[in-house]
Write a protein that holds these residues in place. Structure first.
Motif, PDB file in Angstrom:
ATOM      1  N   ASP A  12      -1.469   1.557   6.843  1.00 19.48           N
ATOM      2  CA  ASP A  12      -1.951   2.368   5.731  1.00 19.48           C
ATOM      3  C   ASP A  12      -2.841   3.468   6.300  1.00 19.48           C
ATOM      4  OD1 ASP A  12      -2.963   3.461   3.459  1.00 19.48           O
ATOM      5  OD2 ASP A  12      -3.798   1.614   2.640  1.00 19.48           O
ATOM      6  N   GLU A  13      -2.474   4.715   6.079  1.00 21.36           N
ATOM      7  CA  GLU A  13      -3.213   5.828   6.673  1.00 21.36           C
ATOM      8  C   GLU A  13      -4.633   5.935   6.132  1.00 21.36           C
ATOM      9  OE1 GLU A  13      -2.152  10.370   7.861  1.00 21.36           O
ATOM     10  OE2 GLU A  13      -1.912   9.850   5.758  1.00 21.36           O
ATOM     11  N   LYS A  14      -4.841   5.650   4.860  1.00 24.86           N
ATOM     12  CA  LYS A  14      -6.167   5.795   4.267  1.00 24.86           C
ATOM     13  C   LYS A  14      -7.138   4.739   4.786  1.00 24.86           C
ATOM     14  CE  LYS A  14      -4.742   8.075  -0.022  1.00 24.86           C
ATOM     15  NZ  LYS A  14      -4.739   7.995  -1.514  1.00 24.86           N
ATOM     16  N   ALA A  41       0.848  -1.195   0.000  1.00 20.52           N
ATOM     17  CA  ALA A  41       0.000   0.000   0.000  1.00 20.52           C
ATOM     18  C   ALA A  41       0.882   1.243   0.000  1.00 20.52           C
ATOM     19  CB  ALA A  41      -0.933   0.005   1.222  1.00 20.52           C
ATOM     20  N   GLN A  42       0.264   2.354  -0.334  1.00 20.94           N
ATOM     21  CA  GLN A  42       0.944   3.636  -0.298  1.00 20.94           C
ATOM     22  C   GLN A  42       0.431   4.454   0.891  1.00 20.94           C
ATOM     23  OE1 GLN A  42       0.250   5.360  -4.164  1.00 20.94           O
ATOM     24  NE2 GLN A  42       1.707   3.996  -5.185  1.00 20.94           N
ATOM     25  N   ASP A  43       1.008   5.622   1.102  1.00 23.05           N
ATOM     26  CA  ASP A  43       0.604   6.488   2.217  1.00 23.05           C
ATOM     27  C   ASP A  43       0.693   5.741   3.550  1.00 23.05           C
ATOM     28  OD1 ASP A  43       0.043   8.340   0.230  1.00 23.05           O
ATOM     29  OD2 ASP A  43      -2.080   7.789   0.146  1.00 23.05           O
ATOM     30  N   CYS A  44       1.882   5.232   3.857  1.00 24.18           N
ATOM     31  CA  CYS A  44       2.071   4.420   5.056  1.00 24.18           C
ATOM     32  C   CYS A  44       2.903   5.151   6.109  1.00 24.18           C
ATOM     33  CB  CYS A  44       2.756   3.097   4.704  1.00 24.18           C
ATOM     34  SG  CYS A  44       1.780   2.045   3.602  1.00 24.18           S
ATOM     35  N   TYR A  45       2.706   4.741   7.344  1.00 25.76           N
ATOM     36  CA  TYR A  45       3.515   5.238   8.445  1.00 25.76           C
ATOM     37  C   TYR A  45       3.864   4.066   9.357  1.00 25.76           C
ATOM     38  CZ  TYR A  45      -0.893   5.138  11.103  1.00 25.76           C
ATOM     39  OH  TYR A  45      -2.065   4.751  11.701  1.00 25.76           O
ATOM     40  N   CYS A  46       4.857   4.267  10.203  1.00 25.71           N
ATOM     41  CA  CYS A  46       5.365   3.191  11.059  1.00 25.71           C
ATOM     42  C   CYS A  46       5.054   3.506  12.510  1.00 25.71           C
ATOM     43  CB  CYS A  46       6.874   3.018  10.853  1.00 25.71           C
ATOM     44  SG  CYS A  46       7.612   1.718  11.865  1.00 25.71           S
ATOM     45  N   VAL A  47       4.650   2.493  13.253  1.00 25.47           N
ATOM     46  CA  VAL A  47       4.332   2.620  14.675  1.00 25.47           C
ATOM     47  C   VAL A  47       5.217   1.675  15.470  1.00 25.47           C
ATOM     48  CG1 VAL A  47       2.574   2.331  16.452  1.00 25.47           C
ATOM     49  CG2 VAL A  47       1.948   3.312  14.245  1.00 25.47           C
ATOM     50  N   VAL A 106      -6.459   2.651   7.336  1.00 26.16           N
ATOM     51  CA  VAL A 106      -6.169   2.372   8.754  1.00 26.16           C
ATOM     52  C   VAL A 106      -6.017   0.865   8.965  1.00 26.16           C
ATOM     53  CG1 VAL A 106      -6.765   3.029  11.116  1.00 26.16           C
ATOM     54  CG2 VAL A 106      -7.702   4.334   9.229  1.00 26.16           C
ATOM     55  N   ASP A 107      -5.325   0.225   8.033  1.00 27.10           N
ATOM     56  CA  ASP A 107      -5.095  -1.210   8.108  1.00 27.10           C
ATOM     57  C   ASP A 107      -3.622  -1.471   8.409  1.00 27.10           C
ATOM     58  OD1 ASP A 107      -7.696  -1.884   7.617  1.00 27.10           O
ATOM     59  OD2 ASP A 107      -7.428  -2.073   5.451  1.00 27.10           O
ATOM     60  N   GLU A 108      -3.380  -2.553   9.134  1.00 29.14           N
ATOM     61  CA  GLU A 108      -2.016  -2.972   9.415  1.00 29.14           C
ATOM     62  C   GLU A 108      -1.547  -3.850   8.258  1.00 29.14           C
ATOM     63  OE1 GLU A 108      -0.424  -4.032  13.623  1.00 29.14           O
ATOM     64  OE2 GLU A 108      -0.861  -5.938  12.636  1.00 29.14           O
ATOM     65  N   ILE A 109      -0.558  -3.370   7.511  1.00 31.53           N
ATOM     66  CA  ILE A 109      -0.103  -4.110   6.329  1.00 31.53           C
ATOM     67  C   ILE A 109       1.169  -4.897   6.589  1.00 31.53           C
ATOM     68  CG2 ILE A 109      -1.180  -2.459   4.768  1.00 31.53           C
ATOM     69  CD1 ILE A 109       1.551  -1.215   4.340  1.00 31.53           C
ATOM     70  N   THR A 132       5.951   7.435  13.170  1.00 34.30           N
ATOM     71  CA  THR A 132       6.594   8.298  12.192  1.00 34.30           C
ATOM     72  C   THR A 132       5.539   9.121  11.455  1.00 34.30           C
ATOM     73  OG1 THR A 132       6.459   6.690  10.381  1.00 34.30           O
ATOM     74  CG2 THR A 132       8.354   6.524  11.876  1.00 34.30           C
ATOM     75  N   HIS A 133       5.997   9.991  10.576  1.00 28.75           N
ATOM     76  CA  HIS A 133       5.082  10.706   9.692  1.00 28.75           C
ATOM     77  C   HIS A 133       4.670   9.795   8.546  1.00 28.75           C
ATOM     78  CE1 HIS A 133       9.060  11.130   7.835  1.00 28.75           C
ATOM     79  NE2 HIS A 133       8.420  11.234   6.683  1.00 28.75           N
ATOM     80  N   THR A 134       3.734  10.217   7.746  1.00 30.20           N
ATOM     81  CA  THR A 134       3.241   9.432   6.614  1.00 30.20           C
ATOM     82  C   THR A 134       3.969   9.826   5.334  1.00 30.20           C
ATOM     83  OG1 THR A 134       1.042   9.254   7.622  1.00 30.20           O
ATOM     84  CG2 THR A 134       1.204   8.805   5.270  1.00 30.20           C
ATOM     85  N   GLU A 135       4.515   8.825   4.658  1.00 28.48           N
ATOM     86  CA  GLU A 135       5.126   9.038   3.344  1.00 28.48           C
ATOM     87  C   GLU A 135       4.059   8.779   2.284  1.00 28.48           C
ATOM     88  OE1 GLU A 135       8.436   9.608   1.902  1.00 28.48           O
ATOM     89  OE2 GLU A 135       8.638  10.661   3.812  1.00 28.48           O
ATOM     90  N   CYS A 136       3.706   9.798   1.533  1.00 24.59           N
ATOM     91  CA  CYS A 136       2.583   9.701   0.602  1.00 24.59           C
ATOM     92  C   CYS A 136       3.011   9.186  -0.764  1.00 24.59           C
ATOM     93  CB  CYS A 136       1.910  11.069   0.450  1.00 24.59           C
ATOM     94  SG  CYS A 136       1.244  11.730   1.995  1.00 24.59           S
TER      95      CYS A 136
END
Length: 373
Positions: free
Chosen positions: A81-83, A33-39, A85-88, A49-53
């Protein structure tokens, strides 16, 4: 400074703080997926982290610091995935397995942490470093484990329920098999084994001293040490078909069908959680004896040896008097203390088989792009 160093002899500051953890999150590749961030989650601490779009290969380049209160904790790293809200993708890394200062690619796993996550060889690049106080960490493992407030109650899952039944049955059969082995020492089914057992018991009775009693606890550590770990052949316990019993529910005049279903789900979930705790406790005891977490196992061996030394030096009656005084006065001295069992607290620091499977790292496919980092 990259990390606050804390030597084993430094005992200042809060005794609950055993050290520090620093994590550098460089980026990830091959995400689904795109628009992801790390927790990053460590017990009750959470960083993100911030979201890389608009990219499947995010480049976060973030540094995070955690204060360690338990060196046996597990760091959970998730990519979301920020859009949607799924854990990929997700990985679990025990703190005691961290290679300090080594930049490493980790293969991302799915939510079950049994299979590889979706994507093109999804992976994340991390660099971690820990520094912790040996004395503080040793004291913490025999105190109550910090409750994970960020972890919610699990919902009923048929597959989890079936898996927990198999785990509990395996532990039960292993326990019964061990008791049967002890019973055979008195049944003379094998003359050689019974003669050895009889001679050993005779010499044990002749030379036994009370201070030797804790040394008996070293037997499972010796038997299940890493080289001889496969003496426990878990495959001999064949999986049996789960017996399904008819549940008889008394009819209540004012209860609706939805209430009955909800009540049944709560009951089944309670059974599921109880079986899981039973299986987990047995697996933790096994993993303590086979040095799955060497730090905790060696500390347990040290405690056993220390108990023998104390019982050798101090007469038993004085030990019992001190123990009784401690038991009767601890509520007066510490009225707000949390009741705990040191043995169970120690076992809580040892991962069960499910946790070990979650922490297993998947192999990465070689990629020329990784060399650019």
């Amino acid at each position: 400074m990259f990390l606050k160093l804390q030597a084993w002899y430094q005992l200042e500051n809060n005794l609950r703080d055993v050290g520090w953890l620093t994590v550098i999150v460089y980026g990830a590749k091959g995400l689904a997926a795109q628009d992801c961030y790390c927790v990053l989650k460590l017990t009750n601490e959470r960083r993100q982290t911030h979201t890389e779009c608009k990219t499947n290969d995010p480049n976060w380049m973030k540094i995070f610091h955690f204060k360690l209160t338990d060196i046996t904790s597990i760091l959970e790293v998730s990519v979301l995935d920020e859009k949607k809200v799924d854990e990929i993708g997700k990985i679990s890394i025990p703190l005691l397995r961290i290679n300090n200062g080594v930049k490493t690619w980790y293969a991302l796993k799915d939510q079950t942490q049994r299979e590889r996550a979706k994507g093109n060889n999804p992976r994340i690049l991390l660099e971690m470093r820990t520094s912790w106080n040996l004395a503080k960490a040793a004291v913490r493992v025999i105190n109550p484990k910090e409750v994970d407030l960020l972890e919610g109650d699990g919902k009923f899952d048929r597959r989890v329920f079936a898996r927990n039944i198999v785990r509990a049955r395996t532990v039960t059969l292993w326990t019964l098999d061990s008791l049967k082995l002890i019973k055979t020492c008195f049944e003379w089914e094998s003359r050689k084994s019974n003669v050895i057992a009889l001679v050993s018991w005779t010499f044990f009775c002749l030379f036994f001293k009370i201070w030797m009693l804790p040394l008996l606890l070293l037997i499972p550590f010796v038997k299940y040490r890493p080289d001889n770990y496969y003496l426990i052949n878990w495959n001999i316990f064949k999986k049996q078909k789960a017996a399904i019993e008819d549940l008889k529910i008394e009819k209540e005049e004012k209860s609706t069908l939805r209430q009955k279903i909800h009540s049944l789900q709560e009951m089944v979930q309670t059974v599921q959680n109880g079986i899981e705790k039973l299986a987990s406790l047995g697996e933790r005891a096994k993993n303590l004896c086979n040095f799955t977490v060497p730090f905790v196992s060696l500390f347990a061996v040290l405690l056993i040896l220390l108990m023998s030394v104390v019982m050798y030096i101090i007469p038993l009656q004085y030990i019992l008097i001190c123990w009784g005084i401690h038991k009767f006065t601890r509520k007066i001295i510490r009225p707000n203390r949390i009741p705990n069992n040191e043995i169970l607290d120690l076992l809580s620091r040892v991962p069960d088989d499910e946790t070990l499977l979650n922490c297993e790292q998947l192999s990465l496919e070689s990629s020329n792009e990784d060399k650019l980092y």
